[in-house]
Design a protein around this motif. Structure first.
Motif, PDB file in Angstrom:
ATOM      1  N   THR A  75      48.175 -47.346  -6.160  1.00 25.99           N
ATOM      2  CA  THR A  75      47.379 -48.514  -6.543  1.00 25.99           C
ATOM      3  C   THR A  75      47.824 -48.980  -7.923  1.00 25.99           C
ATOM      4  O   THR A  75      48.393 -48.221  -8.697  1.00 25.99           O
ATOM      5  CB  THR A  75      45.879 -48.179  -6.552  1.00 25.99           C
ATOM      6  N   PRO A  76      47.575 -50.248  -8.260  1.00 20.94           N
ATOM      7  CA  PRO A  76      48.009 -50.755  -9.568  1.00 20.94           C
ATOM      8  C   PRO A  76      47.277 -50.070 -10.721  1.00 20.94           C
ATOM      9  O   PRO A  76      46.251 -49.419 -10.538  1.00 20.94           O
ATOM     10  CB  PRO A  76      47.638 -52.251  -9.502  1.00 20.94           C
ATOM     11  N   GLN A  77      47.839 -50.248 -11.932  1.00 19.48           N
ATOM     12  CA  GLN A  77      47.183 -49.740 -13.127  1.00 19.48           C
ATOM     13  C   GLN A  77      45.810 -50.377 -13.285  1.00 19.48           C
ATOM     14  O   GLN A  77      45.608 -51.539 -12.913  1.00 19.48           O
ATOM     15  CB  GLN A  77      48.024 -50.050 -14.372  1.00 19.48           C
ATOM     16  N   GLU A  78      44.857 -49.609 -13.834  1.00 19.98           N
ATOM     17  CA  GLU A  78      43.510 -50.117 -14.068  1.00 19.98           C
ATOM     18  C   GLU A  78      43.066 -49.710 -15.465  1.00 19.98           C
ATOM     19  O   GLU A  78      43.293 -48.575 -15.896  1.00 19.98           O
ATOM     20  CB  GLU A  78      42.536 -49.568 -13.023  1.00 19.98           C
ATOM     21  N   ARG A 135      42.426 -46.599 -20.403  1.00 22.13           N
ATOM     22  CA  ARG A 135      41.626 -46.345 -21.612  1.00 22.13           C
ATOM     23  C   ARG A 135      41.535 -44.842 -21.908  1.00 22.13           C
ATOM     24  O   ARG A 135      41.572 -44.421 -23.067  1.00 22.13           O
ATOM     25  CB  ARG A 135      40.233 -46.934 -21.420  1.00 22.13           C
ATOM     26  N   ILE A 136      41.450 -44.034 -20.852  1.00 23.68           N
ATOM     27  CA  ILE A 136      41.320 -42.588 -21.045  1.00 23.68           C
ATOM     28  C   ILE A 136      42.598 -42.002 -21.625  1.00 23.68           C
ATOM     29  O   ILE A 136      42.563 -41.147 -22.527  1.00 23.68           O
ATOM     30  CB  ILE A 136      40.932 -41.905 -19.723  1.00 23.68           C
ATOM     31  N   THR A 137      43.758 -42.448 -21.149  1.00 24.41           N
ATOM     32  CA  THR A 137      45.011 -41.910 -21.707  1.00 24.41           C
ATOM     33  C   THR A 137      45.194 -42.355 -23.158  1.00 24.41           C
ATOM     34  O   THR A 137      45.734 -41.609 -23.971  1.00 24.41           O
ATOM     35  CB  THR A 137      46.226 -42.326 -20.862  1.00 24.41           C
ATOM     36  N   ARG A 138      44.733 -43.555 -23.489  1.00 24.79           N
ATOM     37  CA  ARG A 138      44.806 -43.973 -24.895  1.00 24.79           C
ATOM     38  C   ARG A 138      43.890 -43.110 -25.766  1.00 24.79           C
ATOM     39  O   ARG A 138      44.243 -42.745 -26.886  1.00 24.79           O
ATOM     40  CB  ARG A 138      44.432 -45.450 -25.030  1.00 24.79           C
ATOM     41  N   LEU A 139      42.711 -42.786 -25.235  1.00 26.33           N
ATOM     42  CA  LEU A 139      41.787 -41.912 -25.965  1.00 26.33           C
ATOM     43  C   LEU A 139      42.405 -40.536 -26.210  1.00 26.33           C
ATOM     44  O   LEU A 139      42.277 -39.968 -27.295  1.00 26.33           O
ATOM     45  CB  LEU A 139      40.476 -41.761 -25.197  1.00 26.33           C
ATOM     46  N   VAL A 140      43.064 -39.985 -25.185  1.00 24.89           N
ATOM     47  CA  VAL A 140      43.699 -38.674 -25.331  1.00 24.89           C
ATOM     48  C   VAL A 140      44.722 -38.712 -26.464  1.00 24.89           C
ATOM     49  O   VAL A 140      44.780 -37.804 -27.300  1.00 24.89           O
ATOM     50  CB  VAL A 140      44.364 -38.243 -24.003  1.00 24.89           C
ATOM     51  N   ARG A 141      45.520 -39.757 -26.522  1.00 28.93           N
ATOM     52  CA  ARG A 141      46.525 -39.859 -27.594  1.00 28.93           C
ATOM     53  C   ARG A 141      45.864 -39.899 -28.969  1.00 28.93           C
ATOM     54  O   ARG A 141      46.320 -39.246 -29.909  1.00 28.93           O
ATOM     55  CB  ARG A 141      47.383 -41.106 -27.386  1.00 28.93           C
ATOM     56  N   ARG A 142      44.780 -40.679 -29.089  1.00 28.15           N
ATOM     57  CA  ARG A 142      44.133 -40.813 -30.398  1.00 28.15           C
ATOM     58  C   ARG A 142      43.389 -39.537 -30.798  1.00 28.15           C
ATOM     59  O   ARG A 142      43.474 -39.092 -31.940  1.00 28.15           O
ATOM     60  CB  ARG A 142      43.165 -41.995 -30.381  1.00 28.15           C
ATOM     61  N   HIS A 192      55.317 -34.607  -2.553  1.00 29.24           N
ATOM     62  CA  HIS A 192      56.688 -34.570  -3.066  1.00 29.24           C
ATOM     63  C   HIS A 192      56.826 -35.035  -4.511  1.00 29.24           C
ATOM     64  O   HIS A 192      57.922 -34.981  -5.067  1.00 29.24           O
ATOM     65  CB  HIS A 192      57.584 -35.452  -2.187  1.00 29.24           C
ATOM     66  N   ARG A 193      55.747 -35.482  -5.144  1.00 30.90           N
ATOM     67  CA  ARG A 193      55.894 -36.081  -6.477  1.00 30.90           C
ATOM     68  C   ARG A 193      54.600 -35.948  -7.255  1.00 30.90           C
ATOM     69  O   ARG A 193      53.535 -35.644  -6.712  1.00 30.90           O
ATOM     70  CB  ARG A 193      56.218 -37.575  -6.344  1.00 30.90           C
ATOM     71  N   GLN A 194      54.711 -36.214  -8.564  1.00 29.31           N
ATOM     72  CA  GLN A 194      53.532 -36.511  -9.364  1.00 29.31           C
ATOM     73  C   GLN A 194      53.588 -38.008  -9.667  1.00 29.31           C
ATOM     74  O   GLN A 194      54.623 -38.530 -10.100  1.00 29.31           O
ATOM     75  CB  GLN A 194      53.486 -35.685 -10.644  1.00 29.31           C
ATOM     76  N   TRP A 195      52.479 -38.679  -9.380  1.00 27.85           N
ATOM     77  CA  TRP A 195      52.396 -40.122  -9.576  1.00 27.85           C
ATOM     78  C   TRP A 195      51.330 -40.389 -10.627  1.00 27.85           C
ATOM     79  O   TRP A 195      50.249 -39.801 -10.592  1.00 27.85           O
ATOM     80  CB  TRP A 195      52.037 -40.811  -8.263  1.00 27.85           C
ATOM     81  N   PHE A 196      51.646 -41.258 -11.579  1.00 28.83           N
ATOM     82  CA  PHE A 196      50.751 -41.497 -12.707  1.00 28.83           C
ATOM     83  C   PHE A 196      49.850 -42.691 -12.436  1.00 28.83           C
ATOM     84  O   PHE A 196      50.322 -43.838 -12.406  1.00 28.83           O
ATOM     85  CB  PHE A 196      51.555 -41.723 -13.990  1.00 28.83           C
ATOM     86  N   LYS A 197      48.566 -42.421 -12.244  1.00 32.86           N
ATOM     87  CA  LYS A 197      47.606 -43.524 -12.142  1.00 32.86           C
ATOM     88  C   LYS A 197      47.504 -44.232 -13.484  1.00 32.86           C
ATOM     89  O   LYS A 197      47.287 -45.441 -13.539  1.00 32.86           O
ATOM     90  CB  LYS A 197      46.235 -42.971 -11.711  1.00 32.86           C
ATOM     91  N   ALA A 198      47.646 -43.499 -14.569  1.00 32.25           N
ATOM     92  CA  ALA A 198      47.669 -44.091 -15.908  1.00 32.25           C
ATOM     93  C   ALA A 198      48.650 -43.304 -16.760  1.00 32.25           C
ATOM     94  O   ALA A 198      48.814 -42.098 -16.565  1.00 32.25           O
ATOM     95  CB  ALA A 198      46.276 -44.077 -16.538  1.00 32.25           C
ATOM     96  N   ARG A 199      49.298 -43.983 -17.689  1.00 36.95           N
ATOM     97  CA  ARG A 199      50.233 -43.305 -18.584  1.00 36.95           C
ATOM     98  C   ARG A 199      50.284 -44.081 -19.892  1.00 36.95           C
ATOM     99  O   ARG A 199      50.198 -45.318 -19.899  1.00 36.95           O
ATOM    100  CB  ARG A 199      51.624 -43.219 -17.957  1.00 36.95           C
TER     101      ARG A 199
END
Length: 406
Positions: A20-23, A28-35, A50-57
């Motif tokens: 599914t597309p980015q949401e 917002r959660i990945t940005r919070l983790v970085r901060r 067969h893979r790891q797929w990033f819902k957010a990055r």
């Protein structure tokens, strides 16, 4: 172990989240983790066969990687959180592709994303290119944020209406499709499905901010709904992608509706602080002929996949246009699955993991990390089902293969 993995894949499939597309809710959660942790990278990683797929990055370029070398593949099996202060000093990871090469992971902390039943379907990760410590209170914070991710996934799963646009949620739209498809087959009536995607929508968010992007989505949804019948179903599948179900509508009439929606969006003028914003959209149309029998009919996923393939063709032809799918017959009997598979070729000397997304008597839809080097014919095996068939590629697109059994 295989039964546990299939149960895990079944749990992941229930969220209907893959590809599914980015949401913004997840970004917002990945940005919070970085901060919060002062790290340069963070991902919400969902792991299929067969893979790891990033819902957010955030801070990571790739949208997916192979499952084998993924550190998240190990974190899935951790009861709480996998913390690796220095990957180069850890014998499990010192020779890892993602440690020696991009994104050059030297620190990793991954909290499993667990369903209410305790099944791990992915991870929330904090990543750094430098070794570092991770205190116990930081572990607890990352675990708390992983619960926020799962709550968001749960809310998406049970919601019937998209809060921003008023459209049906992804799951509710699929249920509407299933009911309408059964009714059309029972009474021998035509049925059509449109897939709509806003062109270059990422540039809107990047250039004007998410509040403007949200206003665009709401206005596009309103413009579409005002031109549809009360019996039509209008759903938001994720991001800037919408779908419309048209009962008692054949292919020609459905293409006319698609063109009406395309023109309405092209005529929209969304006010922004420094002027107005103009938009375009691409649409794909799939139609079920009147009198189609159950034996010749696709299931819901076949109908959506055909409309999506037509949408892809419209985008490939230049965007801001509508395209129709071929007559719906090749997907007959296809059922949606999420299973681990293996492609074997070169007389069994080479193999490639895949995820099987649908199966029928005639063929299958497969996802692989890279479809370009897969030979035209190979053998597909599904270990859990003791299934093995020779295949020929019918359609090759990015990481997707449609195959026919031979």
């Amino acid at each position: 172990m295989q039964n546990e993995e299939q149960a895990r894949l079944a749990a992941l499939d229930r969220y209907d989240i893959l590809d599914t597309p980015q949401e913004e809710a997840f970004d917002r959660i990945t940005r919070l983790v970085r901060r919060i942790f002062d790290v340069p990278m963070s991902t919400i990683s969902l792991v299929d066969a067969h893979r790891q797929w990033f819902k957010a990055r955030s801070g990571v370029e790739a949208c997916e990687t192979a499952r084998g070398p993924a550190l998240c593949n190990i974190a899935l099996r951790e009861p709480r959180c996998l913390v690796v202060p220095d990957t180069a000093a850890d014998p499990r990871f010192s020779a890892n592709l993602f440690v020696l090469g991009p994104p050059l992971i030297r620190f990793y902390a991954g909290a499993p994303l667990r369903t209410p039943q305790g099944v791990a379907i992915g991870t929330l990760c904090a990543l750094d290119t430098q070794p570092r410590d991770f205190r116990p209170d930081e572990v607890e914070t990352l675990l708390d944020l992983s619960h926020v991710v799962m709550r968001e996934l749960e809310l998406r799963r049970v919601a019937t209406t998209d809060g921003l646009t008023g459209a049906l949620s992804r799951q509710a739209f699929r249920e509407a499709c299933a009911g309408a498809l059964a009714l059309a087959l029972r009474h021998g009536q035509p049925l059509a499905c449109l897939m709509l995607d806003l062109d270059h929508f990422k540039a809107v968010n990047d250039g004007h901010g998410h509040p403007v992007g949200d206003r665009v989505l709401a206005e596009v949804a309103a413009a579409c709904r005002s031109r549809l019948r009360g019996s039509d179903a209008f759903g938001r599948l994720g991001g800037e992608e919408f779908a419309i179900l048209l009962p008692q509508t054949g292919a020609a009439a459905a293409l006319a509706v698609a063109e009406t929606l395309r023109a309405a969006i092209a005529n929209l003028r969304v006010p922004i602080p420094d002027g107005t914003l103009r938009l375009t959209a691409s649409l794909g149309v799939a139609a079920l002929d009147a009198g189609t029998t159950e034996a010749d009919s696709p299931e819901v996923d076949g109908l959506l996949a055909s409309a999506d393939a037509a949408l892809y063709a419209a985008k490939a032809a230049g965007r801001n246009r509508c395209a129709g799918a071929p007559r719906l017959s090749s997907g007959a009997g296809a059922r949606r699955v999420l299973k681990a598979g293996l492609l074997s070729f070169d007389d069994g000397r080479a193999g490639l993991d895949c995820t099987v997304r649908s199966l029928s008597e005639a063929g299958a839809a497969l996802n692989v990390v890279d479809a370009r080097d897969v030979p035209e014919t190979f053998r597909l095996s599904i270990r859990d089902d003791r299934f093995s068939r020779r295949c020929r590629i019918a359609l090759r697109r990015d990481g997707h293969l449609d195959v026919a059994f031979v």
